[in-house]
Design a protein around this motif. Structure first.
Motif, mmCIF file in Angstrom:
data_model
loop_
_atom_site.group_PDB
_atom_site.id
_atom_site.type_symbol
_atom_site.label_atom_id
_atom_site.label_comp_id
_atom_site.label_asym_id
_atom_site.label_seq_id
_atom_site.Cartn_x
_atom_site.Cartn_y
_atom_site.Cartn_z
ATOM 1 N N MET A 6 47.840 51.168 40.874
ATOM 2 C CA MET A 6 48.691 50.752 42.001
ATOM 3 C C MET A 6 50.012 50.137 41.533
ATOM 4 O O MET A 6 50.908 49.918 42.335
ATOM 5 C CB MET A 6 47.955 49.692 42.853
ATOM 6 N N ASP A 7 50.077 49.816 40.247
ATOM 7 C CA ASP A 7 51.164 48.987 39.721
ATOM 8 C C ASP A 7 51.319 47.721 40.567
ATOM 9 O O ASP A 7 52.422 47.311 40.953
ATOM 10 C CB ASP A 7 52.485 49.765 39.648
ATOM 11 N N HIS A 8 50.164 47.112 40.814
ATOM 12 C CA HIS A 8 50.139 45.896 41.622
ATOM 13 C C HIS A 8 48.988 45.037 41.108
ATOM 14 O O HIS A 8 47.853 45.499 41.122
ATOM 15 C CB HIS A 8 49.965 46.237 43.097
ATOM 16 N N HIS A 9 49.286 43.828 40.666
ATOM 17 C CA HIS A 9 48.343 43.081 39.836
ATOM 18 C C HIS A 9 47.948 41.750 40.449
ATOM 19 O O HIS A 9 48.792 41.044 40.993
ATOM 20 C CB HIS A 9 48.950 42.870 38.444
ATOM 21 N N PRO A 10 46.658 41.424 40.326
ATOM 22 C CA PRO A 10 46.172 40.147 40.868
ATOM 23 C C PRO A 10 46.293 39.013 39.860
ATOM 24 O O PRO A 10 46.331 39.249 38.648
ATOM 25 C CB PRO A 10 44.683 40.443 41.111
ATOM 26 N N LEU A 62 46.332 37.055 45.548
ATOM 27 C CA LEU A 62 47.187 38.236 45.648
ATOM 28 C C LEU A 62 48.464 37.931 46.414
ATOM 29 O O LEU A 62 48.417 37.330 47.495
ATOM 30 C CB LEU A 62 46.451 39.372 46.390
ATOM 31 N N TRP A 63 49.558 38.348 45.868
ATOM 32 C CA TRP A 63 50.827 38.370 46.600
ATOM 33 C C TRP A 63 51.778 39.291 45.871
ATOM 34 O O TRP A 63 51.505 39.706 44.738
ATOM 35 C CB TRP A 63 51.400 36.968 46.786
ATOM 36 N N THR A 64 52.853 39.647 46.543
ATOM 37 C CA THR A 64 53.837 40.560 45.952
ATOM 38 C C THR A 64 54.969 39.714 45.389
ATOM 39 O O THR A 64 55.759 39.129 46.129
ATOM 40 C CB THR A 64 54.336 41.565 47.016
ATOM 41 N N HIS A 65 54.991 39.615 44.083
ATOM 42 C CA HIS A 65 55.861 38.648 43.416
ATOM 43 C C HIS A 65 57.326 38.895 43.734
ATOM 44 O O HIS A 65 58.057 37.963 44.049
ATOM 45 C CB HIS A 65 55.631 38.707 41.906
ATOM 46 N N TRP A 66 57.744 40.148 43.664
ATOM 47 C CA TRP A 66 59.187 40.403 43.821
ATOM 48 C C TRP A 66 59.646 40.205 45.257
ATOM 49 O O TRP A 66 60.824 40.037 45.518
ATOM 50 C CB TRP A 66 59.582 41.771 43.265
ATOM 51 N N ARG A 67 58.683 40.189 46.203
ATOM 52 C CA ARG A 67 59.011 39.899 47.603
ATOM 53 C C ARG A 67 58.727 38.436 47.952
ATOM 54 O O ARG A 67 59.105 37.976 49.013
ATOM 55 C CB ARG A 67 58.160 40.764 48.530
HETATM 56 C C1 LIG Z 1 57.910 46.664 37.192
HETATM 57 C C2 LIG Z 1 56.622 46.566 37.974
HETATM 58 O O1 LIG Z 1 56.551 47.606 38.909
HETATM 59 C C3 LIG Z 1 56.514 45.251 38.690
HETATM 60 O O2 LIG Z 1 56.677 44.206 37.768
HETATM 61 C C4 LIG Z 1 55.230 45.092 39.486
HETATM 62 C C5 LIG Z 1 53.987 44.944 38.634
HETATM 63 N N1 LIG Z 1 52.891 44.343 39.349
HETATM 64 C C6 LIG Z 1 53.099 43.526 40.393
HETATM 65 N N2 LIG Z 1 52.076 42.880 40.956
HETATM 66 C C7 LIG Z 1 52.266 42.033 41.967
HETATM 67 N N3 LIG Z 1 51.208 41.407 42.507
HETATM 68 N N4 LIG Z 1 53.499 41.817 42.456
HETATM 69 C C8 LIG Z 1 54.587 42.431 41.971
HETATM 70 O O3 LIG Z 1 55.710 42.212 42.468
HETATM 71 C C9 LIG Z 1 54.406 43.333 40.893
HETATM 72 N N5 LIG Z 1 55.413 43.992 40.379
#
Ligand SMILES: C[C@H](O)[C@H](O)[C@H]1CNC2=NC(N)=NC(=O)C2=N1
Length: 125
Positions: free
Chosen positions: A53-57, A70-75
Motif C-alpha cells: 500500500m506504501d502506507h505504514h503503521p 494509523l494516520w497519513t503523515h504527509w496529510r
Molecule cells: C514516499 C512514500 O510514499 C511516503 O513516505 C509514504 C510512506 N508511508 C506512509 N505511511 C503513512 N502512514 N503515512 C504517510 O504519509 C506515508 N507516506
C-alpha cells in the motif's frame, strides 16, 4: 483517495471497526494475539500489506499484544488509506485468533485497569 476524512466520515467508518478509536487525530487499536509469536507474525503480515500500500503503521509489540496507530503523515490526519489498513489489520488479527482489547481490559502488567495491586496477605496468622 488521500484527502483528509472529516469527523462525520471517520465516525461513520469506525462503526465497522470494533475496538478502533480516534485518539488525537490517529486511528488506534490494540489486539491480544494467542502468543508472542503470533503477535510478531501478525506484524510481519501487516508489514507486507503496508509495503504494497506504501502506507505504514506505527506499531508497538508488548508480549502478545500489538498496539496500532494509523494516520497519513504527509496529510497530518486520517485518510481512506488509514481506514483500509485498519480493516486489513482487523481481518488478519481476527483470522489468527487475536481479540481486540478495550479500555476495561487488563493493563500491560496483566492487572485489570482500576483494580489495586494486591495488598499484604490477610490470611490466617
Ligand atoms: C514516499 C512514500 O510514499 C511516503 O513516505 C509514504 C510512506 N508511508 C506512509 N505511511 C503513512 N502512514 N503515512 C504517510 O504519509 C506515508 N507516506
Amino acid at each position: 483517495m488521500s484527502r483528509l476524512l472529516d469527523d462525520e466520515e471517520i465516525a461513520r467508518q469506525l462503526r465497522d471497526l470494533p475496538g478502533w478509536e480516534r485518539v488525537e487525530g490517529h486511528l488506534v487499536a490494540t489486539y491480544e494475539s494467542p502468543s508472542f509469536l503470533e503477535a510478531v507474525r501478525l506484524v510481519e503480515w501487516v508489514a507486507d500489506e503496508a509495503e504494497q500500500m506504501d502506507h505504514h503503521p506505527f506499531v508497538d509489540i508488548r508480549m502478545a499484544r500489538t498496539r496500532w496507530e494509523l494516520w497519513t503523515h504527509w496529510r497530518d490526519g486520517i485518510t481512506q488509506l488509514d481506514v483500509e489498513l485498519a480493516h486489513r489489520i482487523r481481518q488478519r488479527a481476527e483470522a489468527t485468533g487475536a481479540r481486540v482489547t478495550t479500555a476495561g481490559d487488563a493493563d500491560d502488567d496483566g492487572r485489570r485497569r482500576g483494580t489495586p495491586a494486591p495488598g499484604p496477605s490477610t490470611g490466617p496468622r
